[in-house]
Design a protein around this motif. Structure first.
Motif, PDB file in Angstrom:
ATOM      1  N   MET A  46       2.164  12.176  -7.770  1.00  0.00           N
ATOM      2  CA  MET A  46       2.318  13.392  -8.577  1.00  0.00           C
ATOM      3  C   MET A  46       2.847  14.493  -7.661  1.00  0.00           C
ATOM      4  O   MET A  46       2.249  14.779  -6.614  1.00  0.00           O
ATOM      5  N   VAL A  47       3.975  15.086  -8.022  1.00  0.00           N
ATOM      6  CA  VAL A  47       4.607  16.118  -7.198  1.00  0.00           C
ATOM      7  C   VAL A  47       4.612  17.443  -7.947  1.00  0.00           C
ATOM      8  O   VAL A  47       4.991  17.503  -9.124  1.00  0.00           O
ATOM      9  N   GLN A  48       4.177  18.495  -7.271  1.00  0.00           N
ATOM     10  CA  GLN A  48       4.196  19.841  -7.843  1.00  0.00           C
ATOM     11  C   GLN A  48       4.860  20.787  -6.853  1.00  0.00           C
ATOM     12  O   GLN A  48       4.469  20.837  -5.680  1.00  0.00           O
ATOM     13  N   ASN A  49       5.858  21.523  -7.326  1.00  0.00           N
ATOM     14  CA  ASN A  49       6.539  22.508  -6.488  1.00  0.00           C
ATOM     15  C   ASN A  49       5.965  23.888  -6.771  1.00  0.00           C
ATOM     16  O   ASN A  49       5.858  24.307  -7.931  1.00  0.00           O
ATOM     17  N   ASN A  50       5.579  24.578  -5.707  1.00  0.00           N
ATOM     18  CA  ASN A  50       5.011  25.909  -5.840  1.00  0.00           C
ATOM     19  C   ASN A  50       5.711  26.838  -4.849  1.00  0.00           C
ATOM     20  O   ASN A  50       5.317  26.952  -3.693  1.00  0.00           O
ATOM     21  N   GLY A  51       6.779  27.462  -5.330  1.00  0.00           N
ATOM     22  CA  GLY A  51       7.556  28.311  -4.431  1.00  0.00           C
ATOM     23  C   GLY A  51       8.229  27.472  -3.362  1.00  0.00           C
ATOM     24  O   GLY A  51       8.980  26.554  -3.649  1.00  0.00           O
ATOM     25  N   LYS A  52       7.929  27.800  -2.117  1.00  0.00           N
ATOM     26  CA  LYS A  52       8.527  27.073  -0.999  1.00  0.00           C
ATOM     27  C   LYS A  52       7.664  25.912  -0.533  1.00  0.00           C
ATOM     28  O   LYS A  52       7.960  25.278   0.481  1.00  0.00           O
ATOM     29  N   LYS A  53       6.603  25.636  -1.286  1.00  0.00           N
ATOM     30  CA  LYS A  53       5.717  24.532  -0.915  1.00  0.00           C
ATOM     31  C   LYS A  53       5.768  23.429  -1.959  1.00  0.00           C
ATOM     32  O   LYS A  53       5.913  23.693  -3.152  1.00  0.00           O
ATOM     33  N   GLN A  54       5.666  22.227  -1.491  1.00  0.00           N
ATOM     34  CA  GLN A  54       5.628  21.067  -2.375  1.00  0.00           C
ATOM     35  C   GLN A  54       4.312  20.326  -2.150  1.00  0.00           C
ATOM     36  O   GLN A  54       3.994  19.937  -1.037  1.00  0.00           O
ATOM     37  N   GLU A  55       3.547  20.178  -3.204  1.00  0.00           N
ATOM     38  CA  GLU A  55       2.278  19.450  -3.124  1.00  0.00           C
ATOM     39  C   GLU A  55       2.486  18.038  -3.663  1.00  0.00           C
ATOM     40  O   GLU A  55       2.930  17.854  -4.788  1.00  0.00           O
ATOM     41  N   ARG A  56       2.153  17.049  -2.833  1.00  0.00           N
ATOM     42  CA  ARG A  56       2.321  15.649  -3.198  1.00  0.00           C
ATOM     43  C   ARG A  56       0.936  14.999  -3.221  1.00  0.00           C
ATOM     44  O   ARG A  56       0.239  14.986  -2.211  1.00  0.00           O
ATOM     45  N   THR A  57       0.551  14.477  -4.355  1.00  0.00           N
ATOM     46  CA  THR A  57      -0.746  13.817  -4.484  1.00  0.00           C
ATOM     47  C   THR A  57      -0.540  12.360  -4.861  1.00  0.00           C
ATOM     48  O   THR A  57       0.060  12.055  -5.889  1.00  0.00           O
ATOM     49  N   TYR A  58      -1.024  11.484  -4.004  1.00  0.00           N
ATOM     50  CA  TYR A  58      -0.935  10.051  -4.274  1.00  0.00           C
ATOM     51  C   TYR A  58      -2.179   9.615  -5.046  1.00  0.00           C
ATOM     52  O   TYR A  58      -3.294  10.010  -4.715  1.00  0.00           O
ATOM     53  N   ILE A  59      -1.964   8.831  -6.083  1.00  0.00           N
ATOM     54  CA  ILE A  59      -3.061   8.358  -6.929  1.00  0.00           C
ATOM     55  C   ILE A  59      -3.201   6.854  -6.729  1.00  0.00           C
ATOM     56  O   ILE A  59      -2.304   6.085  -7.080  1.00  0.00           O
ATOM     57  N   VAL A  60      -4.319   6.448  -6.136  1.00  0.00           N
ATOM     58  CA  VAL A  60      -4.562   5.032  -5.849  1.00  0.00           C
ATOM     59  C   VAL A  60      -5.657   4.506  -6.770  1.00  0.00           C
ATOM     60  O   VAL A  60      -6.751   5.072  -6.824  1.00  0.00           O
ATOM     61  N   ASN A  61      -5.338   3.456  -7.500  1.00  0.00           N
ATOM     62  CA  ASN A  61      -6.312   2.808  -8.376  1.00  0.00           C
ATOM     63  C   ASN A  61      -6.401   1.334  -8.023  1.00  0.00           C
ATOM     64  O   ASN A  61      -5.374   0.669  -7.855  1.00  0.00           O
ATOM     65  N   ILE A  62      -7.610   0.831  -7.903  1.00  0.00           N
ATOM     66  CA  ILE A  62      -7.838  -0.583  -7.580  1.00  0.00           C
ATOM     67  C   ILE A  62      -8.739  -1.193  -8.659  1.00  0.00           C
ATOM     68  O   ILE A  62      -9.730  -0.585  -9.053  1.00  0.00           O
ATOM     69  N   GLU A  63      -8.369  -2.394  -9.116  1.00  0.00           N
ATOM     70  CA  GLU A  63      -9.161  -3.104 -10.124  1.00  0.00           C
ATOM     71  C   GLU A  63      -9.747  -4.376  -9.535  1.00  0.00           C
ATOM     72  O   GLU A  63      -9.103  -5.054  -8.730  1.00  0.00           O
ATOM     73  N   LEU A  64     -10.955  -4.692  -9.940  1.00  0.00           N
ATOM     74  CA  LEU A  64     -11.605  -5.940  -9.557  1.00  0.00           C
ATOM     75  C   LEU A  64     -11.703  -6.798 -10.821  1.00  0.00           C
ATOM     76  O   LEU A  64     -12.314  -6.392 -11.808  1.00  0.00           O
ATOM     77  N   THR A  65     -11.071  -7.986 -10.788  1.00  0.00           N
ATOM     78  CA  THR A  65     -11.011  -8.855 -11.965  1.00  0.00           C
ATOM     79  C   THR A  65     -11.695 -10.181 -11.698  1.00  0.00           C
ATOM     80  O   THR A  65     -11.512 -10.783 -10.633  1.00  0.00           O
ATOM     81  N   ASP A  66     -12.487 -10.622 -12.668  1.00  0.00           N
ATOM     82  CA  ASP A  66     -13.150 -11.929 -12.603  1.00  0.00           C
ATOM     83  C   ASP A  66     -12.101 -12.997 -12.903  1.00  0.00           C
ATOM     84  O   ASP A  66     -11.498 -13.008 -13.980  1.00  0.00           O
ATOM     85  N   LEU A  67     -11.872 -13.914 -11.966  1.00  0.00           N
ATOM     86  CA  LEU A  67     -10.821 -14.912 -12.136  1.00  0.00           C
ATOM     87  C   LEU A  67     -11.195 -16.007 -13.140  1.00  0.00           C
ATOM     88  O   LEU A  67     -10.328 -16.730 -13.615  1.00  0.00           O
ATOM     89  N   THR A  68     -12.474 -16.132 -13.456  1.00  0.00           N
ATOM     90  CA  THR A  68     -12.893 -17.122 -14.445  1.00  0.00           C
ATOM     91  C   THR A  68     -12.669 -16.609 -15.861  1.00  0.00           C
ATOM     92  O   THR A  68     -12.078 -17.293 -16.707  1.00  0.00           O
TER      93      THR A  68
END
Length: 199
Positions: free
Chosen positions: A150-172
């Motif tokens: 997610m990128v947000q520009n605020n004047g001369k600054k750029q804020e970059r936020t990385y969104i990490v999601n991990i799922e745990l799945t039952d293989l059976t």
């Protein structure tokens, strides 16, 4: 056409003047405005710590008398900047192994090589020394996930936020057992600030 070329040159000029805000994280001095390997290690250690404490994972060990076996599936890059998600996958593997609470399956390509080796032993090794076929272990769960930006520009600054999601799945059952994201303690690793200087 001229407008497109002019816009492209302007974008390249702005990007070339981007500089990262100095942020110290503990003993680290990571100043990159992008998600780095150092960030990934901290985030994945945090997430695997959450996996270990998950009630379903704890119940698995109580029920089966052994630690669950985990494999790492695909981590999708949805950042739009060609982020190498193998960094996340490797960090997850390291955190899983270092936890001592979960067992980890080798990569699919490594397992294929090992199968080839065992097959070759059937023809070329002494009968009492050749390893048996179809004796390999199997994973109980798979970790998959995605990385978004997610990128947000605020004047001369750029804020970059990385969104990490991990799922745990039952293989059976193929049911999603749990979903994880970095805790508040490590979310600062996902926030980046860059100063954009124009000519």
């Amino acid at each position: 056409m001229k407008k497109i070329i002019a816009f492209a040159l302007f974008a390249m000029t702005v990007m070339s003047f981007a500089s990262a805000k100095a942020v110290k994280r503990g003993a680290g001095k990571d100043l990159t405005p992008y998600l780095s390997e150092t960030d990934c290690r901290a985030i994945c250690k945090d997430i695997v710590g959450q996996v270990i404490k998950n009630p379903r994972v704890e119940r698995f060990e109580e029920k089966n008398g052994r630690a669950p076996i985990v494999s790492i599936g695909k981590i999708k890059d949805q950042t739009g900047e060609f982020f190498d998600t193998q960094i996340i996958a490797n960090s997850l593997k390291t955190a899983v192994l270092n936890s001592g609470k979960l067992e980890f399956m080798a990569n699919a390509d490594v397992r294929n090589e090992m199968r080839d080796e065992v097959i070759m032993q059937q023809d070329h090794s002494a009968e009492d020394k050749a390893l048996a076929l179809d004796e390999e272990d199997a994973a109980d769960y798979m970790l998959t996930g995605s990385v978004k930006l997610m990128v947000q520009n605020n004047g001369k600054k750029q804020e970059r936020t990385y969104i990490v999601n991990i799922e745990l799945t039952d293989l059976t059952t193929h049911r999603t057992v749990a979903m994880f994201e970095p805790s508040e303690e490590t979310k600062d690793y996902l926030k980046k600030t860059a100063s954009i200087k124009s000519k």
